[in-house]
Scaffold this motif. Structure first.
Motif, mmCIF file in Angstrom:
data_model
loop_
_atom_site.group_PDB
_atom_site.id
_atom_site.type_symbol
_atom_site.label_atom_id
_atom_site.label_comp_id
_atom_site.label_asym_id
_atom_site.label_seq_id
_atom_site.Cartn_x
_atom_site.Cartn_y
_atom_site.Cartn_z
ATOM 1 N N LEU A 410 0.558 -1.268 -0.348
ATOM 2 C CA LEU A 410 0.009 0.222 0.307
ATOM 3 C C LEU A 410 0.744 1.273 0.029
ATOM 4 C CD1 LEU A 410 -2.755 -0.832 2.468
ATOM 5 C CD2 LEU A 410 -2.663 -0.534 -0.750
ATOM 6 N N ASP A 411 1.895 1.896 0.534
ATOM 7 C CA ASP A 411 3.165 2.279 1.018
ATOM 8 C C ASP A 411 2.883 2.830 -0.606
ATOM 9 O OD1 ASP A 411 2.705 3.081 3.547
ATOM 10 O OD2 ASP A 411 5.147 1.634 3.655
ATOM 11 N N THR A 412 3.271 1.906 -1.389
ATOM 12 C CA THR A 412 3.396 2.175 -3.206
ATOM 13 C C THR A 412 2.636 2.613 -4.074
ATOM 14 O OG1 THR A 412 3.609 -0.770 -4.091
ATOM 15 C CG2 THR A 412 5.339 0.175 -2.665
ATOM 16 N N GLU A 413 1.811 2.717 -3.726
ATOM 17 C CA GLU A 413 0.256 2.375 -4.564
ATOM 18 C C GLU A 413 -0.358 3.566 -3.966
ATOM 19 O OE1 GLU A 413 -2.291 -0.788 -3.603
ATOM 20 O OE2 GLU A 413 -1.317 -2.057 -4.678
ATOM 21 N N ARG A 414 0.472 4.791 -3.462
ATOM 22 C CA ARG A 414 -0.271 6.580 -3.698
ATOM 23 C C ARG A 414 -0.347 7.258 -4.404
ATOM 24 N NH1 ARG A 414 3.428 8.094 2.043
ATOM 25 N NH2 ARG A 414 2.757 6.307 2.858
ATOM 26 N N ILE A 415 0.432 6.599 -5.794
ATOM 27 C CA ILE A 415 0.704 7.228 -7.486
ATOM 28 C C ILE A 415 1.085 6.635 -7.758
ATOM 29 C CG2 ILE A 415 3.015 8.458 -6.498
ATOM 30 C CD1 ILE A 415 1.712 11.012 -8.475
ATOM 31 N N SER A 416 1.091 6.148 -9.145
ATOM 32 C CA SER A 416 1.228 5.697 -10.355
ATOM 33 C C SER A 416 1.930 6.221 -11.677
ATOM 34 C CB SER A 416 0.170 4.393 -10.424
ATOM 35 O OG SER A 416 -1.195 4.639 -10.870
ATOM 36 N N THR A 417 2.513 5.567 -12.459
ATOM 37 C CA THR A 417 2.816 6.779 -13.684
ATOM 38 C C THR A 417 2.387 5.747 -14.569
ATOM 39 O OG1 THR A 417 5.453 5.924 -13.426
ATOM 40 C CG2 THR A 417 4.076 7.586 -12.506
ATOM 41 N N ASN A 418 1.964 6.135 -16.035
ATOM 42 C CA ASN A 418 1.917 5.506 -17.468
ATOM 43 C C ASN A 418 1.634 6.078 -17.767
ATOM 44 O OD1 ASN A 418 0.690 2.507 -16.244
ATOM 45 N ND2 ASN A 418 -0.763 4.388 -15.364
ATOM 46 N N ASP A 419 3.226 5.483 -19.191
ATOM 47 C CA ASP A 419 3.642 6.328 -20.147
ATOM 48 C C ASP A 419 2.474 6.765 -21.493
ATOM 49 O OD1 ASP A 419 5.977 7.068 -19.601
ATOM 50 O OD2 ASP A 419 6.933 5.669 -20.905
ATOM 51 N N GLY A 420 2.179 7.880 -21.993
ATOM 52 C CA GLY A 420 0.701 7.397 -22.592
ATOM 53 C C GLY A 420 0.992 9.567 -23.263
ATOM 54 N N TYR A 421 -0.775 9.613 -23.894
ATOM 55 C CA TYR A 421 -1.023 11.207 -25.169
ATOM 56 C C TYR A 421 -2.774 11.510 -24.158
ATOM 57 C CZ TYR A 421 2.473 8.451 -27.774
ATOM 58 O OH TYR A 421 3.739 7.901 -28.501
ATOM 59 N N LEU A 422 -2.430 12.410 -24.057
ATOM 60 C CA LEU A 422 -3.347 13.633 -23.629
ATOM 61 C C LEU A 422 -3.729 13.746 -24.335
ATOM 62 C CD1 LEU A 422 -5.030 14.116 -20.849
ATOM 63 C CD2 LEU A 422 -3.921 16.138 -20.620
ATOM 64 N N PHE A 423 -5.198 13.970 -25.106
ATOM 65 C CA PHE A 423 -6.414 14.585 -25.793
ATOM 66 C C PHE A 423 -7.094 15.421 -25.364
ATOM 67 C CE2 PHE A 423 -5.423 11.087 -28.066
ATOM 68 C CZ PHE A 423 -4.569 10.537 -28.951
ATOM 69 N N LYS A 424 -7.007 16.777 -25.431
ATOM 70 C CA LYS A 424 -7.906 17.662 -24.769
ATOM 71 C C LYS A 424 -8.250 18.613 -26.171
ATOM 72 C CE LYS A 424 -4.307 20.312 -22.393
ATOM 73 N NZ LYS A 424 -3.605 21.212 -21.145
ATOM 74 N N GLU A 425 -8.920 19.821 -25.394
ATOM 75 C CA GLU A 425 -9.390 21.272 -26.423
ATOM 76 C C GLU A 425 -9.718 20.783 -27.406
ATOM 77 O OE1 GLU A 425 -5.933 23.010 -26.245
ATOM 78 O OE2 GLU A 425 -5.759 23.644 -23.802
ATOM 79 N N PHE A 426 -10.778 20.036 -27.730
ATOM 80 C CA PHE A 426 -11.711 19.770 -28.642
ATOM 81 C C PHE A 426 -12.257 20.577 -28.959
ATOM 82 C CE2 PHE A 426 -10.356 15.412 -27.557
ATOM 83 C CZ PHE A 426 -10.391 14.728 -28.180
ATOM 84 N N ASP A 427 -12.789 20.930 -30.678
ATOM 85 C CA ASP A 427 -13.357 21.841 -30.790
ATOM 86 C C ASP A 427 -14.812 21.770 -30.369
ATOM 87 O OD1 ASP A 427 -11.357 22.767 -32.697
ATOM 88 O OD2 ASP A 427 -11.826 22.033 -33.685
ATOM 89 N N GLU A 428 -15.687 20.645 -30.409
ATOM 90 C CA GLU A 428 -16.607 20.817 -29.589
ATOM 91 C C GLU A 428 -17.187 19.256 -29.023
ATOM 92 O OE1 GLU A 428 -18.749 18.950 -34.299
ATOM 93 O OE2 GLU A 428 -19.337 20.714 -32.672
ATOM 94 N N TYR A 429 -18.248 19.034 -27.897
ATOM 95 C CA TYR A 429 -18.310 17.981 -27.595
ATOM 96 C C TYR A 429 -18.278 16.428 -28.133
ATOM 97 C CZ TYR A 429 -19.943 14.417 -23.823
ATOM 98 O OH TYR A 429 -19.972 13.240 -22.687
ATOM 99 N N LYS A 430 -19.121 16.486 -29.508
ATOM 100 C CA LYS A 430 -19.539 15.648 -30.469
ATOM 101 C C LYS A 430 -18.175 15.377 -31.348
ATOM 102 C CE LYS A 430 -22.509 14.322 -34.255
ATOM 103 N NZ LYS A 430 -22.812 15.322 -35.174
ATOM 104 N N GLU A 431 -17.562 15.008 -31.029
ATOM 105 C CA GLU A 431 -15.741 15.359 -31.908
ATOM 106 C C GLU A 431 -14.816 14.941 -31.029
ATOM 107 O OE1 GLU A 431 -11.738 17.214 -33.586
ATOM 108 O OE2 GLU A 431 -13.039 18.304 -33.072
ATOM 109 N N TYR A 432 -15.213 15.162 -29.387
ATOM 110 C CA TYR A 432 -14.637 14.291 -28.495
ATOM 111 C C TYR A 432 -15.061 13.293 -27.855
ATOM 112 C CZ TYR A 432 -13.741 12.885 -23.539
ATOM 113 O OH TYR A 432 -14.173 11.967 -22.348
ATOM 114 N N LYS A 433 -16.223 12.884 -27.831
ATOM 115 C CA LYS A 433 -17.046 11.951 -27.525
ATOM 116 C C LYS A 433 -17.339 10.488 -28.736
ATOM 117 C CE LYS A 433 -20.427 10.002 -25.292
ATOM 118 N NZ LYS A 433 -20.371 8.765 -25.426
#
Length: 478
Positions: A410-433
């Motif tokens: 449990l001491d080691t599970e306070r935070i975990s990291t993963n490599d990847g890509y964050l997608f944000k700031e879409f023009d409209e919610y329909k495109e994001y969905k």
């Protein structure tokens, strides 16, 4: 820089360009191997439906065949087929080389010699299945013992170990490290030790391919092409165990590959007749399983159950002060113990050590869970502990030790990291969905927040293609 982290055959193939696949799929053995090993059942079904369809197969036709409840499996299958350049973009038409070669592999015919040429020379009397298995096991055990020796364990195998080229490959792949003249195993090396033999073989083969790619990229003349080498691996996987094949039928570049394959134990060449070679079971089973390379966690579970062989047996006595005594012969089982304990002493048939906070945290960092450690200790507990527990009506393992192991995790599970890509700031919610749903359907969406319109993906290639095709469709419709 090479790393075993990326040494999944799937990941290696996905990063190759389309021109490489066109060359790879010229060989029926390579095409059949990719079909046999790399594709899930849904993808194989799609390929077979398209391969022998008398009329062009459209995406709408596929929707009629697939149940609505299997939409996610269908999308994942299509994503894999496109990433491996088996189907053409935005359609279900098979790429020409894959289609022609798969038909040749299934129906026979042609003079491509893609599945090897049998040797006409007599087979030496000493070469049989048992001989080849013993030969391959000796070669592979030399490699495993060399990796295990990097844990600091002194192992007398009666051998000088693997060839220097294999040792250099293990170092280049970061399975082991050389520090101040001493060998040190890495967490990737532990992962390698706990994989099944087939996964271990592919780990080294892919490290070899990466070394060839690196040499060619740096302008070093390696006299080998990684695509040809990979194609030869697939050829070996198609051969029959115990049969002799002609080396004269191989190209010069492939004959130059034979010494390395001998070092790995994948082939045997009689000293008195270098015109024939025998594939060992390590080679003929390369594509016999669809399973990917296992993680440390999965390998740990497999090692926990590997107690059928007397050489692999391990019995453990665990005390309430976290001191552990293990009666064990196998270097592999000792290496497993070293994953989660701090070993202090080793005798001929016993090792002893402690379970500590740092040793458990090290194990967790390798992907091993507290429950797996407890399960391993319980399944390997000495008979005396079971008898004492039954007599006193108490648990086999000391509860204080079990609870502390879980608390350390449990001491080691306070935070975990993963490599990847964050997608944000879409023009409209329909495109994001639409994009987020696509990422979820192909299994690469690790996290999403529909309220904020952002999501996190582990892979980006298929998402980029989807967004491009969606943008083109919108432009054409507008």
């Amino acid at each position: 820089m090479m790393s075993v982290n990326a040494n999944s055959l799937t990941q290696y193939l996905e990063q190759l360009p389309g021109t490489t696949f066109r060359k790879l799929y010229q060989q029926p053995s390579s095409t059949f191997a990719v079909y046999r090993r790399m594709l899930p059942h849904m993808a194989k079904t799609i390929v077979m439906a398209v391969l022998y369809s008398p009329t062009p197969f459209s995406l709408s036709d596929l929707d009629l065949l697939v149940k609505p409840t299997a939409t996610r499996e269908k999308d994942q299958a299509l994503a894999i087929l496109r990433s491996l350049h088996i189907v053409q973009p935005n359609s279900l038409a098979l790429t020409p080389n894959f289609k022609n070669s798969l038909r040749l592999a299934l129906e026979g015919g042609g003079d491509h010699n893609s599945f090897g040429v049998a040797s006409t020379d007599p087979i030496p009397s000493e070469v049989d299945h048992a001989f080849l298995d013993k030969y391959a096991r000796k070669k592979w055990d030399d490699i495993l013992h060399y990796v295990v020796s990097a844990t600091g364990l002194s192992i007398d195998t009666g051998s000088n170990g693997p060839k220097q080229s294999v040792k250099d490959l293990l170092v280049a792949g970061h399975l082991i490290e050389r520090s101040h003249g001493e060998l040190k195993i890495t967490h990737l090396g532990f992962s390698f030790l706990l994989q099944e033999a087939n996964a271990q073989v592919w780990t080294l083969l892919l490290l070899w391919l990466q070394a060839i790619d690196s040499a060619n990229a740096n302008g070093t003349n390696s006299d080998m092409d990684s695509v040809d080498v990979l194609s030869f691996f697939f050829l070996l996987a198609s051969l029959q165990f115990g049969h002799a094949y002609s080396t004269d039928a191989l190209s010069e570049s492939r004959r130059n590959m034979l010494p390395v394959l001998i070092d790995f134990g994948l082939i045997y060449i009689p000293q008195h007749n270098t015109h024939q070679f025998f594939p060992t079971r390590l080679a003929t089973t390369l594509t016999s399983s669809e399973s990917a390379l296992r993680s440390v966690s999965a390998g740990f579970a497999a090692a926990s159950n590997a107690t059928n062989n007397d050489e692999d047996k391990c019995t453990i006595i665990l005390e309430t002060n976290f001191r552990m005594y293990a009666y064990v012969h196998s270097p592999l089982q000792i290496a497993v113990l070293a994953l989660f304990s701090d070993l202090k002493f080793r005798f001929k048939t016993m090792v002893s050590g402690h379970l500590t906070r740092s040793s458990i945290k090290k194990a967790v960092s390798h992907g091993i869970t507290a429950d797996q450690i407890v399960s391993y200790l319980s399944s390997h507990a000495d008979e005396q502990m079971y008898r004492h527990a039954a007599a006193a009506n108490k648990p086999v393992l000391p509860p204080v030790v079990i609870d502390q192991i879980r608390l350390w995790q449990l001491d080691t599970e306070r935070i975990s990291t993963n490599d990847g890509y964050l997608f944000k700031e879409f023009d409209e919610y329909k495109e994001y969905k639409a994009v987020a749903d696509f990422a979820s359907n192909i299994g690469v969406c690790a996290w999403r927040n529909d309220k904020k319109g952002i999501f996190f993906a582990t892979k980006v290639e298929q998402i980029k293609d989807f967004m491009k095709s969606r943008r083109k469709a919108n432009e054409a419709g507008g």
